[in-house]
Design an enzyme around this catalytic site. Sequence first.
Site, mmCIF file in Angstrom:
data_model
loop_
_atom_site.group_PDB
_atom_site.id
_atom_site.type_symbol
_atom_site.label_atom_id
_atom_site.label_comp_id
_atom_site.label_asym_id
_atom_site.label_seq_id
_atom_site.Cartn_x
_atom_site.Cartn_y
_atom_site.Cartn_z
ATOM 1 N N LYS A 1 2.106 -3.404 7.243
ATOM 2 C CA LYS A 1 2.419 -3.570 5.818
ATOM 3 C C LYS A 1 3.860 -3.140 5.539
ATOM 4 C CE LYS A 1 0.037 -4.708 2.908
ATOM 5 N NZ LYS A 1 -0.341 -6.057 2.377
ATOM 6 N N THR B 1 0.821 -1.211 0.000
ATOM 7 C CA THR B 1 0.000 0.000 0.000
ATOM 8 C C THR B 1 0.856 1.262 0.000
ATOM 9 O OG1 THR B 1 -1.503 1.272 1.414
ATOM 10 C CG2 THR B 1 -0.099 -0.289 2.534
ATOM 11 N N ASP B 2 0.274 2.365 -0.481
ATOM 12 C CA ASP B 2 0.977 3.665 -0.401
ATOM 13 C C ASP B 2 1.021 4.181 1.037
ATOM 14 O OD1 ASP B 2 -1.733 4.334 -0.121
ATOM 15 O OD2 ASP B 2 -1.753 5.801 -1.746
ATOM 16 N N GLU B 3 0.234 3.559 1.942
ATOM 17 C CA GLU B 3 0.176 4.067 3.315
ATOM 18 C C GLU B 3 1.500 3.875 4.062
ATOM 19 O OE1 GLU B 3 -3.475 3.330 5.435
ATOM 20 O OE2 GLU B 3 -4.557 3.001 3.566
ATOM 21 N N TYR C 1 -2.041 -0.587 10.864
ATOM 22 C CA TYR C 1 -2.134 -1.274 9.563
ATOM 23 C C TYR C 1 -0.918 -0.947 8.711
ATOM 24 C CZ TYR C 1 -3.383 -1.752 4.610
ATOM 25 O OH TYR C 1 -3.357 -2.044 3.266
HETATM 26 N N1 LIG Z 1 -8.184 -2.071 -0.675
HETATM 27 C C1 LIG Z 1 -7.268 -1.141 -0.975
HETATM 28 O O1 LIG Z 1 -7.620 -0.023 -1.364
HETATM 29 C C2 LIG Z 1 -5.798 -1.460 -0.886
HETATM 30 C C3 LIG Z 1 -4.887 -0.460 -1.214
HETATM 31 C C4 LIG Z 1 -3.533 -0.764 -1.170
HETATM 32 C C5 LIG Z 1 -3.106 -2.029 -0.834
HETATM 33 N N2 LIG Z 1 -4.006 -2.977 -0.501
HETATM 34 C C6 LIG Z 1 -3.499 -4.317 -0.154
HETATM 35 O O2 LIG Z 1 -4.073 -5.226 -1.079
HETATM 36 C C7 LIG Z 1 -4.279 -6.500 -0.442
HETATM 37 C C8 LIG Z 1 -5.722 -6.932 -0.608
HETATM 38 O O3 LIG Z 1 -6.562 -5.925 -0.049
HETATM 39 P P1 LIG Z 1 -8.151 -6.075 -0.084
HETATM 40 O O4 LIG Z 1 -8.714 -4.724 -0.036
HETATM 41 O O5 LIG Z 1 -8.555 -7.010 -1.158
HETATM 42 O O6 LIG Z 1 -8.383 -6.777 1.316
HETATM 43 P P2 LIG Z 1 -9.675 -7.600 1.849
HETATM 44 O O7 LIG Z 1 -9.738 -7.331 3.293
HETATM 45 O O8 LIG Z 1 -10.866 -7.326 0.991
HETATM 46 O O9 LIG Z 1 -9.280 -9.129 1.589
HETATM 47 C C9 LIG Z 1 -8.276 -9.769 2.331
HETATM 48 C C10 LIG Z 1 -8.396 -11.253 2.059
HETATM 49 O O10 LIG Z 1 -7.327 -11.923 2.756
HETATM 50 C C11 LIG Z 1 -7.884 -13.034 3.452
HETATM 51 N N3 LIG Z 1 -7.051 -13.288 4.636
HETATM 52 C C12 LIG Z 1 -6.902 -12.489 5.718
HETATM 53 N N4 LIG Z 1 -6.072 -13.067 6.607
HETATM 54 C C13 LIG Z 1 -5.668 -14.247 6.068
HETATM 55 C C14 LIG Z 1 -4.785 -15.279 6.491
HETATM 56 N N5 LIG Z 1 -4.156 -15.228 7.666
HETATM 57 N N6 LIG Z 1 -4.608 -16.344 5.672
HETATM 58 C C15 LIG Z 1 -5.250 -16.410 4.472
HETATM 59 N N7 LIG Z 1 -6.103 -15.470 4.022
HETATM 60 C C16 LIG Z 1 -6.303 -14.387 4.811
HETATM 61 C C17 LIG Z 1 -9.297 -12.628 3.809
HETATM 62 O O11 LIG Z 1 -10.141 -13.745 4.074
HETATM 63 C C18 LIG Z 1 -9.715 -11.862 2.561
HETATM 64 O O12 LIG Z 1 -10.241 -12.724 1.578
HETATM 65 C C19 LIG Z 1 -3.853 -6.323 1.016
HETATM 66 O O13 LIG Z 1 -2.547 -6.810 1.156
HETATM 67 C C20 LIG Z 1 -3.888 -4.814 1.228
HETATM 68 O O14 LIG Z 1 -2.948 -4.421 2.200
HETATM 69 C C21 LIG Z 1 -5.345 -2.719 -0.500
#
Ligand SMILES: NC(=O)c1ccc[n+]([C@@H]2O[C@H](COP(=O)([O-])OP(=O)(O)OC[C@H]3O[C@@H](n4cnc5c(N)ncnc54)[C@H](O)[C@@H]3O)[C@@H](O)[C@H]2O)c1
Length: 354
Positions: A171, A139-141, A167
């Site tokens: 990350k 993430t950019d965070e 969070y």
């Molecule tokens: N949503 C955003 O805007 C955003 C932005 C930047 C980065 N990200 C990164 O992208 C990735 C996905 O984000 P997202 O928004 O789809 O998240 P989300 O919360 O929608 O999905 C996370 C998924 O990971 C699974 N999970 C959680 N813990 C687990 C574990 N211990 N073992 C196996 N599975 C597990 C959950 O069941 C879920 O399906 C993350 O790494 C997040 O940090 C997200």
Amino acid sequence: MSRTYSHILVTGGSGFIGSNFIRFALEQRSDMRITNLDALTYAGNPENLSDIESDERYTFVHGNIGDDKLVRELVANVDAVVHFAAESHVDRSILDSKPFLETNVMGTQCLLDACRHVWSENSDGKAPFAAKRFHHVSTDEVYGSLPLDQPEVMFTEDTPYDPRSPYAASKAASDMLVRAYEHTFGMDCTITNCSNNFGPYHFPEKVIPLFVTNLMEGEKVPLYGDGLNVRDWLHVVDHAEAVLTVLENGKTGETYNVGGNNERSNLELTNSILSIMGFGEEKIRYVEDRAGHDRRYAIDATKIKRELGWQPTRSAWPAALEETVQWYRDHEDWWKRVKSGAYREYYAKQYKAG
Ligand SMILES: NC(=O)c1ccc[n+]([C@@H]2O[C@H](COP(=O)([O-])OP(=O)(O)OC[C@H]3O[C@@H](n4cnc5c(N)ncnc54)[C@H](O)[C@@H]3O)[C@@H](O)[C@H]2O)c1
């Protein structure tokens, strides 16, 4: 040089971005197989992939990325890992950071260690990680917060890390671990750091689906503080394309920032949603600001554009936001089941989710 992968392990593929990535990758690569390892936490919903469940190239495994034995079995059969699994909601990390460290840090360590051992044991010993790649989604965070009065300043890949929420700290730690495994063991790793995603199958605790579904239910939308915090918005399929591009063409050991060229204040975002849905500002309920709320995130994505030719083509507003609002209008059954928790009961029977 572009690489091809016959079988990849996607972690967290039942969440928002992972499910969009799996659908996109299977559409784009007819000879690619994908195994999805997901623990089905509150955010994981296999229904996000119900349309591809019967595709013989797709396999779902219900399990935890921290399960050493399971993870070793799975990485033995793949030539790349694309790691999305995480606890992803900043507000939850403020309430309780422990699951964030367990999954985002220790879970990532477990995956990296499995790849390191299993891939090198299965090689001829000369080039243990040849043709194997670990791609980490971040993430950019991790870069901290930018001032509002310097719009020309953006996060580049060289911006020092300055995570400010539990969070973001978890990350940042996982990114550092990935870099350390690359450096220490010679593993082939890449990282992408992206801005806020939006689009279909977004869990309705996050601002866009929360606001759209609240309005559809006749409720107000809770806006933090003065509403002037700025985020860059990236369509989730643009993000999926960036991840596939880096997986196949990114240079070993490199980090790529991914953004949508789409900076908006939360108030602008809210007003756009209200306008698309035919409401006015009377629907806004101002609430106490998030603790430590970062003021502005902005991504300079020059590197991935210049070196790999990726461009965001689906992120521009208002069209992309209008399409997203329409998706939630067209999928009321989906988000009502998610909001009520009913999807968990159904899938608990099928997948024994906890
Ligand atoms: N949503 C955003 O805007 C955003 C932005 C930047 C980065 N990200 C990164 O992208 C990735 C996905 O984000 P997202 O928004 O789809 O998240 P989300 O919360 O929608 O999905 C996370 C998924 O990971 C699974 N999970 C959680 N813990 C687990 C574990 N211990 N073992 C196996 N599975 C597990 C959950 O069941 C879920 O399906 C993350 O790494 C997040 O940090 C997200």
